[in-house]
Design a protein around this motif. Structure first.
Motif, mmCIF file in Angstrom:
data_model
loop_
_atom_site.group_PDB
_atom_site.id
_atom_site.type_symbol
_atom_site.label_atom_id
_atom_site.label_comp_id
_atom_site.label_asym_id
_atom_site.label_seq_id
_atom_site.Cartn_x
_atom_site.Cartn_y
_atom_site.Cartn_z
ATOM 1 N N GLY A 178 0.821 -1.196 0.000
ATOM 2 C CA GLY A 178 0.000 0.000 0.000
ATOM 3 C C GLY A 178 0.859 1.251 0.000
ATOM 4 O O GLY A 178 1.972 1.274 -0.512
ATOM 5 N N LEU A 179 0.359 2.315 0.617
ATOM 6 C CA LEU A 179 1.067 3.595 0.687
ATOM 7 C C LEU A 179 1.481 3.875 2.127
ATOM 8 O O LEU A 179 0.867 3.362 3.073
ATOM 9 N N PRO A 180 2.511 4.690 2.325
ATOM 10 C CA PRO A 180 2.893 5.033 3.707
ATOM 11 C C PRO A 180 1.752 5.638 4.510
ATOM 12 O O PRO A 180 1.676 5.442 5.718
ATOM 13 N N SER A 181 0.860 6.381 3.852
ATOM 14 C CA SER A 181 -0.266 6.973 4.578
ATOM 15 C C SER A 181 -1.202 5.914 5.150
ATOM 16 O O SER A 181 -1.917 6.167 6.131
ATOM 17 N N ASP A 182 -1.236 4.719 4.549
ATOM 18 C CA ASP A 182 -2.070 3.643 5.086
ATOM 19 C C ASP A 182 -1.620 3.224 6.477
ATOM 20 O O ASP A 182 -2.435 2.753 7.286
ATOM 21 N N LEU A 183 -0.329 3.392 6.757
ATOM 22 C CA LEU A 183 0.185 2.992 8.062
ATOM 23 C C LEU A 183 -0.413 3.835 9.183
ATOM 24 O O LEU A 183 -0.487 3.383 10.330
ATOM 25 N N LEU A 184 -0.851 5.068 8.880
ATOM 26 C CA LEU A 184 -1.411 5.937 9.908
ATOM 27 C C LEU A 184 -2.688 5.354 10.505
ATOM 28 O O LEU A 184 -3.048 5.662 11.645
ATOM 29 N N LEU A 185 -3.391 4.547 9.734
ATOM 30 C CA LEU A 185 -4.640 3.951 10.193
ATOM 31 C C LEU A 185 -4.476 2.496 10.588
ATOM 32 O O LEU A 185 -5.400 1.918 11.173
ATOM 33 N N ARG A 186 -3.341 1.890 10.269
ATOM 34 C CA ARG A 186 -3.176 0.453 10.472
ATOM 35 C C ARG A 186 -2.201 0.104 11.591
ATOM 36 O O ARG A 186 -2.306 -0.976 12.164
ATOM 37 N N ARG A 187 -1.283 0.989 11.878
ATOM 38 C CA ARG A 187 -0.249 0.682 12.878
ATOM 39 C C ARG A 187 -0.692 1.179 14.251
ATOM 40 O O ARG A 187 -0.836 2.383 14.476
ATOM 41 N N PRO A 188 -0.897 0.274 15.214
ATOM 42 C CA PRO A 188 -1.305 0.726 16.552
ATOM 43 C C PRO A 188 -0.271 1.627 17.222
ATOM 44 O O PRO A 188 -0.645 2.523 17.980
ATOM 45 N N ASP A 189 1.024 1.404 16.951
ATOM 46 C CA ASP A 189 2.021 2.254 17.598
ATOM 47 C C ASP A 189 1.938 3.694 17.095
ATOM 48 O O ASP A 189 2.166 4.638 17.861
ATOM 49 N N ILE A 190 1.583 3.874 15.814
ATOM 50 C CA ILE A 190 1.400 5.231 15.296
ATOM 51 C C ILE A 190 0.140 5.862 15.886
ATOM 52 O O ILE A 190 0.133 7.037 16.276
ATOM 53 N N LEU A 191 -0.937 5.092 15.961
ATOM 54 C CA LEU A 191 -2.167 5.601 16.566
ATOM 55 C C LEU A 191 -1.953 5.924 18.041
ATOM 56 O O LEU A 191 -2.517 6.894 18.555
ATOM 57 N N LEU A 192 -1.135 5.133 18.718
ATOM 58 C CA LEU A 192 -0.801 5.419 20.112
ATOM 59 C C LEU A 192 -0.061 6.753 20.217
ATOM 60 O O LEU A 192 -0.398 7.592 21.067
ATOM 61 N N ALA A 193 0.936 6.956 19.362
ATOM 62 C CA ALA A 193 1.686 8.216 19.384
ATOM 63 C C ALA A 193 0.776 9.399 19.047
ATOM 64 O O ALA A 193 0.931 10.498 19.604
ATOM 65 N N GLU A 194 -0.184 9.175 18.157
ATOM 66 C CA GLU A 194 -1.114 10.247 17.803
ATOM 67 C C GLU A 194 -1.984 10.640 18.993
ATOM 68 O O GLU A 194 -2.198 11.829 19.258
ATOM 69 N N GLN A 195 -2.495 9.654 19.729
ATOM 70 C CA GLN A 195 -3.322 9.963 20.897
ATOM 71 C C GLN A 195 -2.502 10.606 22.004
ATOM 72 O O GLN A 195 -3.009 11.464 22.740
ATOM 73 N N GLN A 196 -1.247 10.218 22.120
ATOM 74 C CA GLN A 196 -0.384 10.891 23.090
ATOM 75 C C GLN A 196 -0.181 12.352 22.709
ATOM 76 O O GLN A 196 -0.092 13.231 23.583
ATOM 77 N N LEU A 197 -0.122 12.629 21.413
ATOM 78 C CA LEU A 197 -0.028 14.018 20.950
ATOM 79 C C LEU A 197 -1.308 14.782 21.271
ATOM 80 O O LEU A 197 -1.257 15.935 21.709
ATOM 81 N N VAL A 198 -2.460 14.146 21.080
ATOM 82 C CA VAL A 198 -3.736 14.783 21.422
ATOM 83 C C VAL A 198 -3.793 15.102 22.912
ATOM 84 O O VAL A 198 -4.233 16.187 23.326
#
Length: 480
Positions: free
Chosen positions: A280-300
């Motif tokens: 896929g595309l690197p942008s797909d990882l933003l919705l598929r990788r829990p570690d990225i979603l975790l870092a995003e919520q920590q930013l929020v």
């Protein structure tokens, strides 16, 4: 009129000082390399590797059973689940602060006053009783500037981050069990190869000794054969130790003793593992990788903390009130004349804090900057892991094909060297070298097969796969 005060004050609490969250741009290229992208277009796997259930990814029934046991018994996964539940409870505590806490109370007081304690000498010693009941709220903060709501939003974001942490732990566990299983299979097959090789070399040693006894060769050939057998015995012990350690690692991941009724293990050569996974595309990882979603919520959460730190500079309005009845006799407690109430709003404005509030705001801003850097690093790490997996996917197959040819060539050389040695055309040194080369080539082939499966597991995890045991329908959400 006073009944309109509380709704009006609550309406004023809509103000928020939390800054608008602007996510940084992706610090990675918009697509993966052309070499790997071309292969993805011809892949027969689902459109997203994360939609591929681990039962489809790993077709070995024994491995599937081990993953099931690990998901039920692994202690690290259990700790991650408990951590998520604890964070959820913390969010519940913080969310409750946005609502008034109303308490009911009942009290009884019996008091005796001494005669010499009264100012009026005509009043003698007496015993007084008082009964009271009521309801009220104490020090409820009217959230005029969004401080309490910002803290609640931060707690909610951390709860979501803990949920993603649990998902990441689950995915990591599935991959770790698969890796440990393939390591155990490799150790077992390498031990079997070492045993077969040792048996062959012992026969060769026996032949050299018989030839020596018949004066058809020298003691040098016997010494070479003995050294070869000793080397094989040492390697066998190393393979045995590696097998025991691999089983121990697998047992630790599973969390229980391995049952005796596990399905029969399949050899590495016939492992049904999906190797061609679409990137896929690197942008797909933003919705598929829990570690990225975790870092995003920590930013929020860090962004919401800034809002709470800003609101601390402004006045805080708290409300204390109660309504009830007080009477010296229990029988007339609820008469109209015994009704009592109080209403005590309080405004607190920080005047001098020694720089504490500014330091707290600066700390919140620095933590947000750190969260931004962590979010970007998580994305870069994910991109690197996927790129490494794709590079391995493109090269392991060709490398294994070449190594298979190398094993075939080494086998033919060994056969010819053995015939020439028995015919007395050449010495044992050539046969010894060809046998060692064949053994090393076969061990290398096993290592490559194991590495190929390890690369497939790493790519599967890097793309967010392993959350569900079955394939997720298009547009669906993977369920544990």
């Amino acid at each position: 009129m006073r009944f309109l005060i509380l709704p009006l004050v609550l309406a004023l609490s809509a103000c928020s000082l939390t800054p608008q969250l602007v996510k940084p741009e992706l610090p990675v290229p918009a697509s993966f390399s052309a070499m790997t992208a071309a292969a993805s277009e011809h892949s027969q796997a689902p459109a997203q590797a994360a939609d591929l259930g681990w039962r489809t990814m790993f077709g070995d029934p024994r491995l599937q059973r081990l993953i099931e046991l690990a998901l039920d018994n692994n202690r690290d996964l259990r700790m991650a689940a408990l951590a998520a539940e604890a964070t959820q409870a913390q969010y519940g505590i913080q969310r409750a602060a946005r609502l008034p806490a109303i308490d009911a109370n009942a009290a009884f007081t019996r008091q005796r006053t001494a005669a010499n304690a009264n100012v009026d000498p005509a009043i003698t010693a007496a015993t007084q009783k008082q009964f009271g009941v009521g309801v009220g709220l104490s020090a409820f903060e009217i959230d005029l500037f969004g401080r309490v709501r910002s803290l609640s939003d931060a707690a909610f974001a951390r709860y979501l981050a803990s949920e993603q942490g649990h998902r990441a732990a689950r995915i990591a566990l599935v991959g770790a069990v698969a890796d440990a299983y393939f390591a155990e299979r490799l150790a077992g097959e390498q031990r079997q190869l070492a045993e077969r090789t040792l048996a062959d070399w012992r026969q060769s040693l026996d032949l050299a000794r018989r030839l020596k006894e018949s004066h058809q060769n020298s003691g040098l050939d016997v010494a070479q054969a003995e050294g070869q057998v000793a080397s094989a015995e040492a390697d066998l012990e190393a393979r045995t130790r590696a097998g025991a350690q691999a089983r121990n690692a697998l047992r630790l991941l599973v969390g229980v003793e391995l049952p005796d009724d596990l399905p029969t293990a399949l050899p590495l050569e016939h492992q049904p593992v999906v190797k061609q996974l679409p990137a896929g595309l690197p942008s797909d990882l933003l919705l598929r990788r829990p570690d990225i979603l975790l870092a995003e919520q920590q930013l929020v959460a860090a962004n919401a903390d800034i809002g709470a730190a800003r609101a601390a500079f402004f006045p805080r309005l708290s409300l204390t009130s109660s309504l009830g009845f007080v009477s010296p006799a229990l029988c007339g407690l609820f008469d109209d004349g015994h009704r009592t109430w109080n209403f005590a709003p309080q405004v607190t404005l920080p005047l001098f804090q020694g720089g504490r509030l500014r330091a707290e705001l600066r700390l919140a801003e620095l933590r947000k900057d750190s969260a931004v850097a962590g979010y970007e690093r998580a994305i870069q790490t994910a991109f690197r892991e996927v790129s490494d997996g794709l590079a391995g996917r493109e090269t392991f197959g060709r490398q294994i094909d070449a190594q298979i040819r190398a094993v075939g060539s080494a086998e033919r050389r060994t056969e010819l060297s053995n015939l020439r040695y028995q015919a007395g055309v050449e010495g044992r040194l050539e046969l010894l070298d060809s046998q060692r080369q064949l053994y090393a080539a076969r061990q290398t082939l096993l290592d490559l097969r194991r590495s190929e499966f390890g690369n497939a597991v790493a790519l599967y995890k890097a793309l967010g796969g392993g959350m569900s045991d079955i394939d997720t329908p298009v547009g669906g959400v993977a369920q544990p």
